[in-house]
Design a protein around this motif. Structure first.
Motif, mmCIF file in Angstrom:
data_model
loop_
_atom_site.group_PDB
_atom_site.id
_atom_site.type_symbol
_atom_site.label_atom_id
_atom_site.label_comp_id
_atom_site.label_asym_id
_atom_site.label_seq_id
_atom_site.Cartn_x
_atom_site.Cartn_y
_atom_site.Cartn_z
ATOM 1 N N GLY A 265 13.860 24.025 72.083
ATOM 2 C CA GLY A 265 14.913 24.235 73.065
ATOM 3 C C GLY A 265 16.027 23.227 72.921
ATOM 4 N N SER A 266 15.653 21.964 72.669
ATOM 5 C CA SER A 266 16.666 20.919 72.482
ATOM 6 C C SER A 266 17.521 21.192 71.246
ATOM 7 N N PHE A 267 16.864 21.659 70.141
ATOM 8 C CA PHE A 267 17.605 21.960 68.911
ATOM 9 C C PHE A 267 18.599 23.091 69.135
ATOM 10 N N ILE A 268 18.132 24.152 69.827
ATOM 11 C CA ILE A 268 19.009 25.298 70.096
ATOM 12 C C ILE A 268 20.184 24.876 70.960
ATOM 13 N N LEU A 269 19.899 24.055 71.973
ATOM 14 C CA LEU A 269 20.972 23.590 72.858
ATOM 15 C C LEU A 269 22.001 22.778 72.067
ATOM 16 N N CYS A 270 21.529 21.908 71.189
ATOM 17 C CA CYS A 270 22.457 21.109 70.372
ATOM 18 C C CYS A 270 23.285 22.013 69.447
ATOM 19 N N LEU A 271 22.645 23.031 68.885
ATOM 20 C CA LEU A 271 23.344 23.958 68.005
ATOM 21 C C LEU A 271 24.444 24.693 68.749
ATOM 22 N N ILE A 272 24.135 25.137 69.973
ATOM 23 C CA ILE A 272 25.129 25.855 70.781
ATOM 24 C C ILE A 272 26.300 24.939 71.103
ATOM 25 N N VAL A 273 26.015 23.695 71.444
ATOM 26 C CA VAL A 273 27.081 22.744 71.773
ATOM 27 C C VAL A 273 27.970 22.503 70.544
ATOM 28 N N CYS A 274 27.340 22.373 69.371
ATOM 29 C CA CYS A 274 28.109 22.125 68.149
ATOM 30 C C CYS A 274 29.016 23.320 67.817
ATOM 31 N N ILE A 275 28.469 24.525 67.997
ATOM 32 C CA ILE A 275 29.269 25.733 67.723
ATOM 33 C C ILE A 275 30.461 25.799 68.661
ATOM 34 N N CYS A 276 30.232 25.495 69.930
ATOM 35 C CA CYS A 276 31.333 25.529 70.911
ATOM 36 C C CYS A 276 32.405 24.491 70.549
#
Length: 288
Positions: A265-276
């Motif tokens: 979950g933490s990895f996915i959240l970081c990925l979403i933040v980076c994409i944004c």
């Protein structure tokens, strides 16, 4: 002298009140002598005692001369007639009770009369002998009161009464009401408090049991605790079996699974933040 009686409801056996009354002691003595002198005639070796259900004396011959005694209201029948009192205890008419007095921090002795024994053993009809005396006694209940008349015919002491009760075999159960003394030569009362240094608390129910619960509680243990189920102190043995249908994995995730889920979950959240952030950066570049 104070007395009391119940007042029954009209045409009923059920009481609805209690009436109390006070006698001047001299008037009571006058009444007693006028009504009982013929029966309780010590010249003819007929002795009488008026006692209550707690074995305290309300009248004995010559009591009118003791009215200024400090213990006039708590004179114990066993101090006056220890052998006869022992006989009443042996016949279970008087029952010895031990009570914890938290107010005074003492262990107290008291007595209570058993009217069922009185009726079943015909104490008012069958004269009974007692040690160290040639007399024979009967017990007579005064109706609707807690009072009894002890009537002794042919009263004559054959041997001196003991003064060391309950350390004498003839009165081994006769203990004066009040606190239990630490020893015979000391007025100090036995304390009601428990000395935990000499009598430490023990949990007897756990003597033969052991806790096998590890530091990690499985899902059945969590179910027990979350749903307030009754179990042992280790949350390992169910008494109410509402959680028995669960296996350790059915009611939730294991520690490994929970850790993996948090990491993912933490990895996915970081990925979403980076994409944004990347999209925002591209938009900024295009608008310049």
């Amino acid at each position: 002298m104070t007395g009391a009686t119940t007042i029954n409801a009209p045409h009923s056996i059920y009481p609805y009140g209690v009436a109390a009354f006070d006698y001047r002691f001299d008037e009571f003595v006058s009444y007693w002598k006028s009504t009982m002198n013929t029966v309780c005639n010590q010249i003819n070796a007929h002795y009488c005692y008026l006692i209550d259900s707690s074995a305290f004396l309300l009248y004995y011959d010559g009591m009118e001369y003791d009215v200024n005694d400090s213990d006039i209201s708590i004179k114990f029948f066993g101090d006056k007639e220890p052998i006869l009192m022992q006989s009443l205890i042996d016949r279970a008419f008087y029952v010895n009770e031990t009570n914890t007095n938290f107010h005074d921090n003492t262990i107290d002795i008291s007595y209570i009369a058993d009217n069922e024994v009185y009726n079943n053993n015909n104490l008012d009809l069958i004269p009974t002998s007692f040690a160290r005396n040639s007399g024979r006694y009967t017990v007579h209940m005064i109706s609707r009161t807690n009072l009894y008349v002890i009537y002794i015919s042919n009263y004559h002491q054959q041997n001196q009464y003991p003064s060391d009760c309950p350390n004498n075999n003839d009165c081994s159960s006769v203990i004066s009401p009040g606190c239990i003394k630490l020893n015979d030569n000391d007025n100090q009362c036995k304390s009601a408090s428990i000395d935990v240094c000499n009598e430490p608390d023990t949990i007897s129910s756990l003597i033969d049991s052991q806790c096998f619960r590890t530091s990690k509680i499985d899902n059945i243990g969590i179910c027990i605790l979350q749903n307030d189920q009754e179990s042992d102190m280790c949350a390992s043995t169910l008494i109410v079996n509402d959680c028995n249908s669960l296996s350790p994995q059915e009611s939730g995730l294991s520690d490994v699974e929970l850790t993996a889920l948090i990491v993912a979950g933490s990895f996915i959240l970081c990925l979403i933040v980076c994409i944004c952030l990347f999209i925002l950066w591209k938009c900024y570049k295009q608008n310049r």
